[in-house]
Write a protein that holds these residues in place. Sequence first.
Motif, short mmCIF file in Angstrom:
data_model
loop_
_atom_site.label_atom_id
_atom_site.label_comp_id
_atom_site.label_asym_id
_atom_site.label_seq_id
_atom_site.Cartn_x
_atom_site.Cartn_y
_atom_site.Cartn_z
N TYR A 36 1.29 -0.87 0.32
CA TYR A 36 0.47 0.33 0.19
C TYR A 36 0.92 1.52 0.26
O TYR A 36 1.90 1.25 0.34
N GLN A 38 0.57 5.48 1.08
CA GLN A 38 -0.41 6.48 2.08
C GLN A 38 0.64 7.88 1.95
O GLN A 38 1.80 7.60 2.41
N ALA A 43 -6.16 7.81 2.85
CA ALA A 43 -6.09 6.96 2.92
C ALA A 43 -5.44 6.11 2.40
O ALA A 43 -4.72 6.50 1.49
N PRO A 44 -4.44 4.91 2.43
CA PRO A 44 -3.35 3.51 2.25
C PRO A 44 -3.98 3.73 0.83
O PRO A 44 -5.92 3.65 0.66
#
Lengths: 107, 123
Positions: A36, A38, A43-44
Amino acid sequence: DIQMTQSPPTLSASVGDRVTITCRASQNIDTFLAWYQQRPGRAPKLLVSDASTLESGVPSTFSGSGSGTDFTLTITSLQPDDFATYYCQQYSDYSPTFGHGTKVEIK
Amino acid sequence: QMQLQESGPGLVKPSETLFLTCNVSADSMSTSRYYWGWIRQPPGKGLEWLGNVYYSGTTYYNPSLKSRVTVNVDTSKKQISLKLISVTAADTGVYYCARYRSIVGAKGAFDIWGQGTMVTVSS
């Protein structure tokens, strides 16, 4: 719990650089790994699943590799939007766990 | 594009119960391919998974929080909820709801996230 260890915690780089982030699992997780991104205050965003499958819309400058316990996320040519924190997450069992993150900052 | 939106109190007193809801803008939540989950992030720290729920009501919880966390789903309202009892200052952080895409059964990745809601535990 499966522990995920990322390195380095912080990485300083310049636009155009090639950067590599590593993630190590405390036990064999096959290729059950996601990455991910971020950005601050956001938000991720899922980048990679199954260790190496890029999500739709993710630039091809990103790539993931690895299996078993050792994984890498590589950005071949760092862009301004890529300065962010990156997390790995394992889903080998029913209790997903994240790494502590790698912050990619501007050198 | 599906969207998720968290809501709830921004401030909770120690020892009380935190209750959050997440509204899902989707045609249906009752699809076999997805679960729905909650993740939190203390200020300046990393991500911690709290729990997941399937549209049938089947749940999975973080073992370290299992005694305090309950996640529910209401498919008719297109909503998931989080209940966290006996909160302390350590529960302060941003709480995200997210869609969990099944890759192998109940194991997968969070592919769509809400914007998150900040919760502070303080008297």
